[in-house]
Design an enzyme around this catalytic site. Structure first.
Site, PDB file in Angstrom:
ATOM      1  N   TYR B  89     -25.940   0.484  -6.487  1.00  0.00           N
ATOM      2  CA  TYR B  89     -26.538   1.019  -5.263  1.00  0.00           C
ATOM      3  C   TYR B  89     -27.846   0.314  -4.952  1.00  0.00           C
ATOM      4  CZ  TYR B  89     -23.561   5.225  -5.137  1.00  0.00           C
ATOM      5  OH  TYR B  89     -22.523   6.105  -5.046  1.00  0.00           O
ATOM      6  N   TYR B 128     -18.658   2.828 -11.206  1.00  0.00           N
ATOM      7  CA  TYR B 128     -19.884   2.577 -11.964  1.00  0.00           C
ATOM      8  C   TYR B 128     -20.058   3.631 -13.054  1.00  0.00           C
ATOM      9  CZ  TYR B 128     -22.005   6.049  -8.820  1.00  0.00           C
ATOM     10  OH  TYR B 128     -22.281   7.180  -8.110  1.00  0.00           O
ATOM     11  N   ARG B 138     -17.701   6.794 -12.666  1.00  0.00           N
ATOM     12  CA  ARG B 138     -17.286   7.370 -11.388  1.00  0.00           C
ATOM     13  C   ARG B 138     -16.170   6.530 -10.793  1.00  0.00           C
ATOM     14  NH1 ARG B 138     -19.557  10.504  -8.076  1.00  0.00           N
ATOM     15  NH2 ARG B 138     -17.443  11.234  -8.064  1.00  0.00           N
ATOM     16  N   HIS B 141     -15.933   5.463  -4.744  1.00  0.00           N
ATOM     17  CA  HIS B 141     -16.036   6.557  -3.775  1.00  0.00           C
ATOM     18  C   HIS B 141     -17.042   6.225  -2.691  1.00  0.00           C
ATOM     19  CE1 HIS B 141     -19.260   7.363  -6.682  1.00  0.00           C
ATOM     20  NE2 HIS B 141     -19.933   7.836  -5.649  1.00  0.00           N
ATOM     21  N   HIS B 143     -19.652   8.370  -0.177  1.00  0.00           N
ATOM     22  CA  HIS B 143     -20.244   9.664   0.150  1.00  0.00           C
ATOM     23  C   HIS B 143     -20.197   9.864   1.665  1.00  0.00           C
ATOM     24  CE1 HIS B 143     -22.144  10.393  -3.843  1.00  0.00           C
ATOM     25  NE2 HIS B 143     -22.176   9.072  -3.897  1.00  0.00           N
TER      26      HIS B 143
END
Lengths: 199, 223
Positions: B89, B128, B138, B141, B143
């Protein structure tokens, strides 16, 4: 077999995770991408009413500040009118996004004090802000309200405060006055846990 | 509280929520217009491009925002954010060793149209690791944040990709007790919407709480 009621089902909620700021407050995440970030100005310069500052922290079950929380505010204007539900001053949005300081967890925002809002069955609701909290570890956004300590009479007949069976818990929704304006601490769990609402 | 998702243990209220009948405070909500956002905001391939395109699998994510009565939610703000193709991120708190992509910001936003339809273009995010159990990953995905027309409809969720083998292992997904509800977060591959020789597509419809006009209480004619 009985007939089925063919409503669609609400999409399930998921936590906003630790990096919610990237999407909803990229400036806080440390980068600049949009021409304008939304939610910085709850009440524009034209808004009437008393200018107020509200600050506080959100703490977890250990009393530790939740530094990665994001709070959204929804409120009426000084006349008790919600934007979109009647005429409000140009630039009055009534909605904002608040990100605390990542080091201390202290949040602070400026707005105007909302007026009394008409509730159900014509019962007035005391001035309040609607708050919605999302963060890592919170699976579904938590709704609560902040009421004002200087509205004793209105608070006493507020239909939502009145629904809280234990009077001691009502106090968790009432801010305290401080030098800058109002202080409102939100406790997610444990001692003096804030009342959260299923709206 | 969902203890397998460890952070929830100290961040979940102990007491039950107080149920309210809706008032004006809950059935109103903010509105947004095209003056608030820019047309490029829904194109994550370009909205942070500095020297070229981001690296990764080019995808389209599209779908409709509906209410439980199958009515489109029009002109509502949809915001997304996600990691880059390597699972990193662009956030000062993310220290994962996969590199930042200099041409990828990782957030986008758009308004639904009159049919409740939205579309984004982006790269497919990578999985990640995260510190929950020592070896938690995870699934890929995106959000999503959606407003609807009432503050009570406010929703944050995550979209997953059909066929991802990490999905059944994820404690955050398993915070949802109903397996069929989990399925509603998994976007199917949508070959019909792919752009040949350009981008793969996934379709993700979002359902917000229904809104009926009040029966009997103040409008004898109901809906």
């Amino acid at each position: 077999m009985v007939q089925s009621l063919d409503y669609l089902k609400e999409t399930p909620s998921q936590t906003a995770g630790p990096y919610v700021h990237i999407g909803l407050a990229p400036g806080a995440a440390g980068f600049d991408i949009y021409r304008q970030e939304l939610g910085h100005d709850i009440a524009g310069p034209n808004a009437s009413g008393t200018r107020i500052n509200i600050s506080g922290t959100v703490t977890d079950g250990f009393g530790a500040p939740v530094k990665d929380v994001l709070i959204e505010v929804w409120q009426a204007n000084a006349q008790g009118i919600y934007a979109g539900d009647g005429a409000v001053e140009e630039g009055f949005r009534g909605w904002g996004r608040v990100v605390p300081d990542f080091e201390t967890g202290l949040f602070s925002f400026d707005t105007v004090k909302p007026g009394i809002v008409m509730g159900r069955e014509g019962r007035p609701m005391a001035p309040h802000l609607n708050l919605w909290l999302i963060a890592r570890g919170i699976n579904i956004g938590l709704n609560t309200r902040m009421y004002f300590p200087d509205e004793v009479e209105a608070n006493a007949v507020d239909p939502v405060l009145g629904l809280i069976e234990q009077p001691v818990r009502r106090e968790t929704l009432i801010a305290t006055a401080d030098d800058a304006g109002y202080r409102f601490d939100i406790r997610l769990q444990g001692d003096r846990e804030t009342v959260f609402l299923d709206v | 509280m969902t203890p397998d998702y460890k952070t929830s243990v100290s961040r979940s209220p102990n007491y039950p929520l107080l149920s309210l009948q809706s008032s004006d405070s809950e059935i109103t909500g903010p509105t947004f217009g095209h003056g608030d956002i820019d047309p490029i905001d829904n194109d994550l391939l370009r909205n942070y491009a500095k020297t070229g395109d981001p690296i990764g699998e080019r995808i389209i994510v599209h779908g409709r925002v509906l209410d439980e009565n199958d009515r489109p939610v029009r002109n509502t703000l949809v915001e997304v954010w996600h990691a880059n193709a390597g699972g990193r991120y662009r956030h000062k708190k993310d220290t994962y060793l996969a590199p930042i992509d200099p041409n990828f910001g990782g957030c986008g936003r758009t308004l639904t149209d009159d049919e409740g339809y939205y579309i984004f273009r982006t790269v497919k995010p990578g999985a990640y690791p995260w510190r929950n159990w020592v070896n938690n990953w995870r699934p890929a995905h995106i959000h999503f944040s959606v407003f609807g027309t009432a503050f009570a409809q406010r929703l944050i969720t995550q979209m997953y990709f059909e066929g991802d083998p990490l999905i059944p292992h994820c404690p955050i997904l398993k915070a949802i007790p109903d397996a069929r509800a989990i399925e509603r977060l998994i976007a199917p591959l949508d070959l019909n919407a792919t752009i040949p020789l350009d981008s793969i597509a996934y379709k993700f419809d979002i359902v917000l709480r229904g809104q009926c006009s009040t029966f009997f209480e103040n409008r004898p004619e109901g809906n």
